[in-house]
Design a protein around this motif. Structure first.
Motif, mmCIF file in Angstrom:
data_model
loop_
_atom_site.group_PDB
_atom_site.id
_atom_site.type_symbol
_atom_site.label_atom_id
_atom_site.label_comp_id
_atom_site.label_asym_id
_atom_site.label_seq_id
_atom_site.Cartn_x
_atom_site.Cartn_y
_atom_site.Cartn_z
ATOM 1 N N LEU A 69 -49.854 73.539 1.147
ATOM 2 C CA LEU A 69 -48.994 72.404 0.830
ATOM 3 C C LEU A 69 -48.240 72.679 -0.466
ATOM 4 C CD1 LEU A 69 -48.361 69.479 1.842
ATOM 5 C CD2 LEU A 69 -50.059 68.688 0.180
ATOM 6 N N TYR A 70 -46.920 72.594 -0.399
ATOM 7 C CA TYR A 70 -46.071 72.826 -1.563
ATOM 8 C C TYR A 70 -44.992 71.745 -1.627
ATOM 9 C CZ TYR A 70 -47.999 77.600 -1.677
ATOM 10 O OH TYR A 70 -48.828 78.692 -1.738
ATOM 11 N N GLU A 71 -44.420 71.577 -2.809
ATOM 12 C CA GLU A 71 -43.269 70.683 -2.927
ATOM 13 C C GLU A 71 -42.071 71.283 -2.194
ATOM 14 O OE1 GLU A 71 -42.317 69.853 -6.950
ATOM 15 O OE2 GLU A 71 -44.186 68.789 -7.377
ATOM 16 N N SER A 83 -37.223 63.326 -2.251
ATOM 17 C CA SER A 83 -38.164 64.411 -2.482
ATOM 18 C C SER A 83 -39.261 64.360 -1.416
ATOM 19 C CB SER A 83 -38.776 64.314 -3.890
ATOM 20 O OG SER A 83 -39.511 63.097 -4.023
ATOM 21 N N ASN A 85 -43.199 66.619 0.042
ATOM 22 C CA ASN A 85 -43.987 67.840 0.158
ATOM 23 C C ASN A 85 -43.828 68.424 1.547
ATOM 24 O OD1 ASN A 85 -45.051 67.562 -2.476
ATOM 25 N ND2 ASN A 85 -46.632 66.161 -1.712
ATOM 26 N N TYR A 88 -46.394 74.251 4.452
ATOM 27 C CA TYR A 88 -45.670 75.488 4.688
ATOM 28 C C TYR A 88 -46.497 76.479 5.491
ATOM 29 C CZ TYR A 88 -41.701 74.461 1.633
ATOM 30 O OH TYR A 88 -40.558 73.933 1.090
ATOM 31 N N ILE A 113 -42.754 68.442 7.414
ATOM 32 C CA ILE A 113 -42.497 67.347 6.474
ATOM 33 C C ILE A 113 -42.957 66.009 7.055
ATOM 34 C CG2 ILE A 113 -40.582 68.554 5.376
ATOM 35 C CD1 ILE A 113 -38.660 66.720 6.940
ATOM 36 N N THR A 115 -42.407 63.190 4.708
ATOM 37 C CA THR A 115 -41.541 62.279 3.964
ATOM 38 C C THR A 115 -40.406 61.766 4.827
ATOM 39 O OG1 THR A 115 -40.043 62.076 2.075
ATOM 40 C CG2 THR A 115 -40.207 64.246 3.079
#
Length: 417
Positions: A69-71, A83, A85, A88, A113, A115
């Motif tokens: 998990l990354y931004e 924005s 997270n 990936y 994603i 979000t």
């Protein structure tokens, strides 16, 4: 597709066995952004997954390789309050739907994603490699992979968002490895610029003037003195401009800002009045604020009266509202031109020569009913002898299939012999 307007999405398949996905073109991301099941909750409507372009289930793909998990890479979008997270990993990607015979590329960087700031995902159009914890081991971009395996002749693309308000509807166009000459108005001036040195704002362009025209009374909404250098970013739908410019927009259109939804809403009465007067907005764009060379992108009122729905429409779950797609930018580094501009602008980018071109778009019609694909070749390319093979040097570009609600999709390879 989308919760902030009617936009063309493009068809791909991900994983093993392939899972369908509808995505927007993304001029900003280096990886595929794809909604995952966590992006639809019990509070969302039953068709949330369909509305988000289908959901990619990583656990159902035997070829999925998780990286963690990354931004999301949202340096520019975060300035606009967007924005999130991403989960990936790497997986295979096939262009088009089953039966389209599109190419498949393996080991593509994918961000799952949840979000809702980005309701649909995106197809990455940048050439920059993806790095995780090891900067010495970058993973090639989608376009680089297609070029390296001979699917496209160069790292380049051409795009226009289409015009759904038009009758008949005009779908978007995305070409990899070239551009569609039939979607560029040959009678109008275009402008070519060097890509910006800041990779997050590569498509930076000066807004020399914005004019509102209704009848015979043009009105300036922005001028060189406003100092607007804006980034063209297809991850977003609207335009982020200085507050005084947004105020002039609102006054010219006779609308006000709605604090509940954070939008410039257009009610039914206002809409009928504006349809009768049929105003337009002309965006004069160039390389500098006083550059004599510029291009005019004309946006008719119908292209600006967009429909917003939840979750983009805050505080109004399940309902829709008509709005003008302008937003107040928080500062002068956040000026942005989104997909609304690209309804009537065609952009093609040549990463081999590090430049991009903005031109008035031509809607398909009687004079240009079919695509006219122009390949962008690498510098120093030498034409080879005529051949019937399907080698990399023969392929002009890939036309990404546009998703249509009823008619389905189409994927076409265009060959140059």
């Amino acid at each position: 597709d989308g919760d902030d307007g009617p936009w063309s999405s493009f068809s791909i398949q991900i994983g093993t066995p392939p899972q369908r996905s509808r995505l927007f073109a993304s001029t900003r991301s280096t990886s595929f952004w794809v909604p995952v099941p966590e992006g639809c909750t019990k509070d969302d409507p039953d068709d949330c997954g369909e509305n988000r372009g289908f959901l990619f289930n990583t656990g159902s793909s035997t070829s999925w390789e998780s990286k963690g998990l990354y931004e999301l890479e949202t340096y520019e979008e975060a300035k606009l309050g967007l924005s999130g997270n991403g989960l990936y990993g790497f997986d295979s990607v096939t262009i088009g739907w089953p039966g389209d015979n599109g190419p498949t590329v393996s080991n593509q960087a994918i961000a799952g994603i949840a979000t809702k700031d980005f309701y649909l995902g995106g197809i990455p159009l940048t050439p920059w490699a993806t790095n995780f914890t090891d900067i010495q081991n970058p993973f090639p971009s989608f376009l680089t992979t297609l070029k390296d395996n001979g699917s496209i002749p160069s790292i380049s693309w051409g795009y226009t968002a289409g015009a759904y308000y038009n009758a008949p509807q005009v779908f978007g166009s995305l070409i990899l490895g070239g551009y569609d000459l039939a979607r560029i108005d040959p009678t109008k001036q275009q402008v070519s610029l060097s890509l910006g040195s800041d990779v997050s704002r590569e498509h930076l362009i000066a807004v020399q003037n914005i004019t509102f025209t209704s009848g015979s009374s043009p009105q300036n909404l922005a001028a060189a003195s406003d100092g607007i250098f804006a980034n063209i970013n297809t991850n977003v739908g609207g335009m982020w401009l200085p507050k005084p410019v947004c105020d002039r927009f609102a006054e010219a259109f006779g609308i006000t800002f709605d604090n509940r939804t954070d939008l410039y809403l257009i009610n039914d009465t206002q809409h009928e009045t504006l349809k009768q007067s049929n105003p337009s907005v002309t965006m004069q764009l160039g390389g500098s604020l006083i550059d004599a060379l510029s291009t005019d992108i004309v946006l008719p009122y119908s292209s600006l009266a967009l429909q917003a729905k939840s979750p983009f429409l805050k505080g109004s779950a399940g309902s829709e509202a008509r709005y003008l797609p302008i937003h107040v930018a928080p500062n002068n580094t956040a000026y942005t031109l989104g997909r609304v501009l690209l309804q009537h602008a065609y952009v093609f980018t040549d990463y081999e020569r590090m430049n991009f071109t903005v031109a008035p778009a031509l809607l398909p019609g009687a004079t240009n009913p079919t695509a006219e694909i122009v390949p962008i070749r690498v510098p120093g390319y030498v034409t080879t002898t005529k051949s019937s093979s399907l080698g990399g040097g023969a392929i002009a570009g890939i036309v990404i299939g546009v998703v249509a609600a009823i008619t389905g999709v189409a994927l076409v390879f265009w060959f140059m012999y």
